[in-house]
Design an enzyme around this catalytic site. Sequence first.
Site, short mmCIF file in Angstrom:
data_model
loop_
_atom_site.label_atom_id
_atom_site.label_comp_id
_atom_site.label_asym_id
_atom_site.label_seq_id
_atom_site.Cartn_x
_atom_site.Cartn_y
_atom_site.Cartn_z
CE1 TYR A 129 -4.22 0.81 -0.44
CE2 TYR A 129 -4.47 -1.23 0.80
CZ TYR A 129 -4.99 -0.25 -0.04
OH TYR A 129 -6.29 -0.35 -0.45
CD GLU A 148 -4.79 5.44 0.55
OE1 GLU A 148 -4.75 6.27 1.48
OE2 GLU A 148 -5.76 4.69 0.33
CG ASP A 150 -7.17 9.53 -24.89
OD1 ASP A 150 -6.26 8.67 -24.93
OD2 ASP A 150 -8.28 9.31 -24.40
CB THR A 181 -4.23 2.83 -21.83
OG1 THR A 181 -3.97 2.82 -23.23
CG2 THR A 181 -5.70 3.15 -21.60
CE LYS A 233 -6.50 1.06 -25.71
NZ LYS A 233 -6.75 1.94 -24.57
NE ARG A 280 -6.85 -4.06 -19.23
CZ ARG A 280 -7.07 -4.33 -20.54
NH1 ARG A 280 -6.50 -5.36 -21.11
NH2 ARG A 280 -7.87 -3.57 -21.24
N1 DSN Z 1 -11.45 -0.06 -25.24
C1 DSN Z 1 -10.52 0.81 -25.90
C2 DSN Z 1 -10.33 0.44 -27.34
O1 DSN Z 1 -10.51 -0.71 -27.68
O2 DSN Z 1 -9.99 1.30 -28.14
C3 DSN Z 1 -10.93 2.22 -25.74
O3 DSN Z 1 -11.15 2.48 -24.41
#
Ligand code: DSN
Length: 445
Positions: A67, A69, A213, A239, A242, A248
């Site tokens: 933890y 925080e 984004d 994110t 990707k 994640r």
């Molecule tokens: N779920 C993501 C995507 O597949 O592009 C977007 O949040």
Amino acid sequence: MDNSADGAIAQPDTYGRSSLAAVDCRVHELLLRQEQQERTTLKLIASENFASSAVLEANGSIFTNKYAEGYPGARYYAGNEIVDELENLAIERLKTLFGSEHANVQPYSGSPANQAVYRALLSPGDKVMGLPLPEGGHLTHGWAINFSGTDYQRVPYGLDEKTQQIDYDRLRQTAKRERPRLIWVGGTAYPRVFDYASMAEIALEVNSYLVADIAHISGLIAAGAHPNPVRHCDVVSSTSHKSIRGPRGGFILSRKEDRYQALYHTKSKYNLARRIDRAVFPHLQGGPHMNAIAALAVALHEAANPSFQSYGQQTVKNAKALAQALLGRGYGLVTGGTDNHMLILDLRDRPLSGKAYAERLAKAGIITNFNMVPGDPRDPAVTSGIRLGAPAVTSMGMRDVEMLQIAGFIDSVLRRPDDEDLHARVRRDVADLCAAFEVPGISDK
Ligand code: DSN
């Protein structure tokens, strides 16, 4: 299997794959099945990838237990000396990779990162401009049923009807008329390069924050295969799972100072960087997921390696090769092609929905997602499009020649959507193709 001896206090086992098999054979069996599926199918979902074994190891490590925080040097729990070093390492790697003044690595994922952006920059009811979901934007960029559309005033900007690309002139006119407090640039189904410099000019003209984004394209940017928005934008969100091939999670990059502090945040004693941090914690989140931050640090280390540049460039080459091959077979693509890692098949003139075709493709071992296309006449639950992406198959080592083969597989399934024998034959061919490649995180573990 039940491992608990009568009367004994159950001890967590040492972690590792063999202990998972011993402790929970049901989850272990599901894991093996998922591995087998991923080993033998083509992962063409544009937002998915294969994290390396090193990233997976860090993500599955004992950092899960801590933890923490707060932020490095200012935690609400003891024993954080090592995780302070870890979080600072991830922050420094992120700042260096993208050339940013400030970085926050605690967002749990992309949507929480974007929520923090809203909280740091705006007040409820402020106007927000973004690309609508059916035209390639994201839920959090002002979609009616998302918090961004219910708590803020939505001002959508659209695509040029002919090119299906962002119409920057119209966007400027709308921005001048509406004077939004924030303009988003980015999306989840937009296969072209974003013109950050033009967006920055527009944002400046109307005293608006510009936020990129980059969830889909952060890996391409790190690899130099897409322009970097950092110097043009107040804030950049992403994110981490990707194209950048991390765990994640999410992150936020920003300037330190707020160029509109005197205009919009006179009452705040905090600069932009501090407001972002405070929006993530304590405003929206509790303890950071230190295992995900450890894995992000590893992914950033990998992304700084020159081989990642080749990966990013090849991802774009592969998407272009797949696009060309499908165009050559008579398919329509949104915007007529791609500049990045994804393409969107426009199936409006075909008898079945995007969902129905995606299901047929999955039977043949080709894993995609159905997606809205601009002007889609079908319901969002079925759509008229299929989004395809090259990040994962490029991580396996596939190149242009395999993209031609994949286009052939897709074409044969879409031409004969009810021919189950053909789907079974393609399924075997897909498995044969995959068998010739390593699957990061699976074949090499
Ligand atoms: N779920 C993501 C995507 O597949 O592009 C977007 O949040």
